[in-house]
Motif scaffolding. Structure first.
Motif, PDB file in Angstrom:
ATOM      1  N   SER A   1      23.610  38.376  61.404  1.00  0.00           N
ATOM      2  CA  SER A   1      22.717  39.459  60.959  1.00  0.00           C
ATOM      3  C   SER A   1      22.424  39.459  59.463  1.00  0.00           C
ATOM      4  O   SER A   1      21.455  40.069  59.031  1.00  0.00           O
TER       5      SER A   1
ATOM      6  N   ASP B   1      30.375  43.052  71.736  1.00  0.00           N
ATOM      7  CA  ASP B   1      28.940  42.942  71.505  1.00  0.00           C
ATOM      8  C   ASP B   1      28.642  42.028  70.310  1.00  0.00           C
ATOM      9  O   ASP B   1      27.604  42.119  69.686  1.00  0.00           O
ATOM     10  N   GLY B   2      29.590  41.156  69.988  1.00  0.00           N
ATOM     11  CA  GLY B   2      29.402  40.199  68.906  1.00  0.00           C
ATOM     12  C   GLY B   2      29.145  38.809  69.454  1.00  0.00           C
ATOM     13  O   GLY B   2      29.278  38.553  70.659  1.00  0.00           O
ATOM     14  N   ASP B   3      28.768  37.907  68.576  1.00  0.00           N
ATOM     15  CA  ASP B   3      28.534  36.518  68.959  1.00  0.00           C
ATOM     16  C   ASP B   3      29.843  35.743  68.888  1.00  0.00           C
ATOM     17  O   ASP B   3      30.589  35.858  67.902  1.00  0.00           O
TER      18      ASP B   3
ATOM     19  N   SER C   1      34.152  33.513  65.965  1.00  0.00           N
ATOM     20  CA  SER C   1      33.399  34.762  65.984  1.00  0.00           C
ATOM     21  C   SER C   1      32.362  34.672  64.870  1.00  0.00           C
ATOM     22  O   SER C   1      32.680  34.228  63.762  1.00  0.00           O
TER      23      SER C   1
ATOM     24  N   LYS D   1      24.202  27.875  67.222  1.00  0.00           N
ATOM     25  CA  LYS D   1      23.910  28.479  68.533  1.00  0.00           C
ATOM     26  C   LYS D   1      23.726  27.416  69.605  1.00  0.00           C
ATOM     27  O   LYS D   1      24.059  27.637  70.770  1.00  0.00           O
TER      28      LYS D   1
ATOM     29  N   ASP E   1      28.616  36.338  62.914  1.00  0.00           N
ATOM     30  CA  ASP E   1      27.647  37.406  62.683  1.00  0.00           C
ATOM     31  C   ASP E   1      26.463  36.782  61.962  1.00  0.00           C
ATOM     32  O   ASP E   1      26.573  36.370  60.809  1.00  0.00           O
TER      33      ASP E   1
ATOM     34  N   ARG F   1      27.536  32.720  72.628  1.00  0.00           N
ATOM     35  CA  ARG F   1      27.226  33.736  73.631  1.00  0.00           C
ATOM     36  C   ARG F   1      27.623  35.104  73.108  1.00  0.00           C
ATOM     37  O   ARG F   1      28.385  35.207  72.140  1.00  0.00           O
ATOM     38  N   ARG F   2      27.094  36.144  73.723  1.00  0.00           N
ATOM     39  CA  ARG F   2      27.463  37.520  73.368  1.00  0.00           C
ATOM     40  C   ARG F   2      28.749  37.871  74.098  1.00  0.00           C
ATOM     41  O   ARG F   2      28.880  37.619  75.300  1.00  0.00           O
ATOM     42  N   ASP F   3      29.678  38.469  73.384  1.00  0.00           N
ATOM     43  CA  ASP F   3      30.914  38.957  73.988  1.00  0.00           C
ATOM     44  C   ASP F   3      30.662  40.386  74.453  1.00  0.00           C
ATOM     45  O   ASP F   3      30.384  41.260  73.621  1.00  0.00           O
ATOM     46  N   PRO F   4      30.744  40.659  75.747  1.00  0.00           N
ATOM     47  CA  PRO F   4      30.443  42.003  76.242  1.00  0.00           C
ATOM     48  C   PRO F   4      31.427  43.064  75.740  1.00  0.00           C
ATOM     49  O   PRO F   4      31.078  44.234  75.665  1.00  0.00           O
TER      50      PRO F   4
END
Length: 140
Positions: free
Chosen positions: A50, A34-36, A46, A23, A48, A28-31
């Motif tokens: 979580s 909604d992923g990183d 890309s 990070k 995740d 950043r968040r992709d609008p």
């Protein structure tokens, strides 16, 4: 061929530290999704963070991982190219312990994986398993 992807498996504490390092490179968040996402050193990624990717493991796979590292947590990483994957993984995993699942049959310790990508810069783990690389190199 699709973007190379891997799953980083380590204890929750190690994964938190790896995530913090990645990070810090500018995630950043992709609008739209909604992923990183990460755009770093000319490459796109890309991610995740979580841990939900663990739900996709078969019970015997999960057991093997648990046996090797204890209670796992996971980070999913998809890279635009093999060069992108090598660049980020070589730097992001330095100094950490855990396992990397290549999504193509191999689960390798971080240190061994970094050594393989350093020693075999053209290696594409989507096409060639670790055992084949070691055999070709005379290491196994």
């Amino acid at each position: 061929m699709s973007w190379p992807s891997v799953i980083l498996l380590a204890t929750a504490q190690e994964c938190a530290s790896i995530a913090a390092r990645i990070k810090s490179y500018g995630v950043r968040r992709d609008p739209l999704t909604d992923g990183d996402v990460l755009d770093w050193n000319g490459y796109s990624y890309s991610l995740d963070f979580s841990g939900r990717v663990l739900e996709d493991f078969e019970p015997e796979e999960a057991e093997e991982i648990y046996r090797r590292i204890g209670e796992p947590f996971a980070i999913y990483l998809s890279c635009e190219s093999m060069d992108a994957a090598r660049k980020l993984l070589g730097q992001a995993l330095a100094g950490f312990s855990g396992l990397i699942d290549t999504n193509h049959g191999d689960v390798v310790e971080f240190g061994d994986f970094v050594t393989l990508i350093d020693n075999h810069p053209q290696w594409d783990w989507r096409r060639t398993e670790v055992s084949q690389i070691l055999h070709q190199a005379g290491d196994g």
